[in-house]
Write a protein that holds these residues in place. Sequence first.
Motif, PDB file in Angstrom:
ATOM      1  N   ALA A  48      34.033  47.538  59.256  1.00 42.70           N
ATOM      2  CA  ALA A  48      34.313  48.047  57.912  1.00 42.70           C
ATOM      3  C   ALA A  48      33.127  47.831  56.978  1.00 42.70           C
ATOM      4  O   ALA A  48      32.521  46.757  56.956  1.00 42.70           O
ATOM      5  N   ASP A  49      32.819  48.845  56.203  1.00 37.52           N
ATOM      6  CA  ASP A  49      31.786  48.759  55.173  1.00 37.52           C
ATOM      7  C   ASP A  49      32.492  48.643  53.825  1.00 37.52           C
ATOM      8  O   ASP A  49      33.141  49.586  53.378  1.00 37.52           O
ATOM      9  N   ILE A  50      32.388  47.498  53.185  1.00 38.88           N
ATOM     10  CA  ILE A  50      33.104  47.273  51.924  1.00 38.88           C
ATOM     11  C   ILE A  50      32.160  47.241  50.721  1.00 38.88           C
ATOM     12  O   ILE A  50      32.562  46.825  49.636  1.00 38.88           O
ATOM     13  N   ARG A  51      30.933  47.711  50.906  1.00 40.41           N
ATOM     14  CA  ARG A  51      29.975  47.645  49.809  1.00 40.41           C
ATOM     15  C   ARG A  51      30.416  48.468  48.600  1.00 40.41           C
ATOM     16  O   ARG A  51      30.287  48.023  47.454  1.00 40.41           O
ATOM     17  N   SER A  52      30.948  49.664  48.834  1.00 39.57           N
ATOM     18  CA  SER A  52      31.377  50.490  47.704  1.00 39.57           C
ATOM     19  C   SER A  52      32.577  49.868  47.002  1.00 39.57           C
ATOM     20  O   SER A  52      32.707  49.952  45.771  1.00 39.57           O
ATOM     21  N   ASP A  53      33.446  49.206  47.756  1.00 38.36           N
ATOM     22  CA  ASP A  53      34.594  48.528  47.153  1.00 38.36           C
ATOM     23  C   ASP A  53      34.134  47.369  46.266  1.00 38.36           C
ATOM     24  O   ASP A  53      34.655  47.164  45.166  1.00 38.36           O
ATOM     25  N   LEU A  54      33.160  46.609  46.768  1.00 35.96           N
ATOM     26  CA  LEU A  54      32.628  45.494  45.988  1.00 35.96           C
ATOM     27  C   LEU A  54      31.943  45.993  44.718  1.00 35.96           C
ATOM     28  O   LEU A  54      32.096  45.400  43.642  1.00 35.96           O
ATOM     29  N   GLU A  55      31.205  47.089  44.824  1.00 32.85           N
ATOM     30  CA  GLU A  55      30.538  47.651  43.646  1.00 32.85           C
ATOM     31  C   GLU A  55      31.563  48.116  42.614  1.00 32.85           C
ATOM     32  O   GLU A  55      31.365  47.939  41.404  1.00 32.85           O
TER      33      GLU A  55
ATOM     34  N   LEU B  69      42.433  47.091  49.964  1.00 36.29           N
ATOM     35  CA  LEU B  69      41.556  46.100  50.593  1.00 36.29           C
ATOM     36  C   LEU B  69      42.020  44.668  50.388  1.00 36.29           C
ATOM     37  O   LEU B  69      41.827  43.816  51.256  1.00 36.29           O
ATOM     38  N   THR B  70      42.635  44.369  49.247  1.00 34.91           N
ATOM     39  CA  THR B  70      43.111  42.997  49.038  1.00 34.91           C
ATOM     40  C   THR B  70      44.202  42.651  50.037  1.00 34.91           C
ATOM     41  O   THR B  70      44.172  41.595  50.681  1.00 34.91           O
ATOM     42  N   ALA B  71      45.171  43.542  50.172  1.00 35.71           N
ATOM     43  CA  ALA B  71      46.253  43.308  51.127  1.00 35.71           C
ATOM     44  C   ALA B  71      45.714  43.265  52.553  1.00 35.71           C
ATOM     45  O   ALA B  71      46.125  42.422  53.362  1.00 35.71           O
TER      46      ALA B  71
ATOM     47  N   ALA C 180      35.029  38.252  44.812  1.00 34.26           N
ATOM     48  CA  ALA C 180      34.926  39.312  43.803  1.00 34.26           C
ATOM     49  C   ALA C 180      36.216  39.425  43.005  1.00 34.26           C
ATOM     50  O   ALA C 180      36.189  39.636  41.784  1.00 34.26           O
ATOM     51  N   VAL C 181      37.362  39.266  43.689  1.00 31.36           N
ATOM     52  CA  VAL C 181      38.650  39.274  42.990  1.00 31.36           C
ATOM     53  C   VAL C 181      38.733  38.076  42.039  1.00 31.36           C
ATOM     54  O   VAL C 181      39.198  38.199  40.903  1.00 31.36           O
ATOM     55  N   LYS C 182      38.258  36.924  42.500  1.00 34.28           N
ATOM     56  CA  LYS C 182      38.239  35.728  41.652  1.00 34.28           C
ATOM     57  C   LYS C 182      37.378  35.954  40.411  1.00 34.28           C
ATOM     58  O   LYS C 182      37.743  35.553  39.295  1.00 34.28           O
ATOM     59  N   ALA C 183      36.221  36.594  40.596  1.00 38.40           N
ATOM     60  CA  ALA C 183      35.328  36.852  39.467  1.00 38.40           C
ATOM     61  C   ALA C 183      36.007  37.734  38.428  1.00 38.40           C
ATOM     62  O   ALA C 183      35.831  37.540  37.221  1.00 38.40           O
ATOM     63  N   LEU C 184      36.795  38.703  38.891  1.00 34.40           N
ATOM     64  CA  LEU C 184      37.518  39.570  37.952  1.00 34.40           C
ATOM     65  C   LEU C 184      38.551  38.766  37.174  1.00 34.40           C
ATOM     66  O   LEU C 184      38.639  38.878  35.949  1.00 34.40           O
TER      67      LEU C 184
END
Length: 330
Positions: free
Chosen positions: A179-186, A222-224, A274-278
């Motif tokens: 899985a490529d999650i770079r766009s999700d992280l951005e 993605l979180t789930a 990233a979720v924590k940062a939000l």
Amino acid sequence: MTFRRLIRRLAVAPAIALLLAGCGDGGVEQRWVDYHRALEQALGIAPIARSAPSNIGKLPGRRNRLFNIEETREGMLNVYALRECRIVSLVAGRNNQLGRVAPPSQQWLYERELWQRLSGCWNTQVPRGLADNDRQRLRRLTLTKTRQLPYVSWNALFDSDEWEKSFARASHAIDFSRADIRSDLEALDYLTAMVRHQFSREWEQDSGRLEENLKTLRARPLTAQTLRTLMLATRRLHEATAALHKAPPGRCLPPGPTLAIDATRHKAGQWLNAVKALFDSLPVTPPGAMKAYRQRWLSLDNPRAPRASFQAALIEHHAVRMRLSPCSDE
């Protein structure tokens, strides 16, 4: 017998439930099955019994995860008196039929732009030229919107379809090695940046960019998926560790699914951080139900949370593996 009743009966049977979970988790589950079988063959032990991990917790309902924000009411004549603050057309657009049914993201943009114009206006020469009543009204509105904006930001995020779908309990484990999650992280980083700059009059929001990032987050839960992947890995690691304790003397140990485990550890950590940062960027104390949910499911250090449980299971498994010699082809 109706189809719905048939499915309900089948779901009761543990073996069928496990089969369904395995199919849903696809290649992720198959990698663990292959690892278990390799252990069985190398160690000469009975088949490892696998059980389906429990589901992730249900996201609190809207009433328990959102703040109640009192609506600000001002007549258009009063708003017009503040026309030099450039809020007349903005408020009129918000009050029309389309404005009232706008999605949370657009309501967020409206509230932030309204705060920018009010606070910017208050810090100019405009208030000095207003009548006393209008000057006090401008002051009151500016203070009210300043106080409300963090809660508006919270509601805009946690009332969105993207947030709800990110915690969809019907989701499956994800193969982080592919899985490529770079766009999700951005996309998540952009939302965090919007929150951090919510009290900046210089930072310009971009409706198109916001919607594009929300579309990215809407594409997959993605979180789930992250939580389910961690919980599946934790369960399979515990089962494999129990099997290693039964290993007869003199048996060698096959290699483990190192690539998949490393990818899971790295990317799951990236996403949950990233979720924590939000969460941390929002200067409000979350509603009780959301605070408890975050501690139970999203925490990075709570021993009962999926990430810490996975790390503990991985450490234990590696410790037990160290007691056995690797097979010659490892």
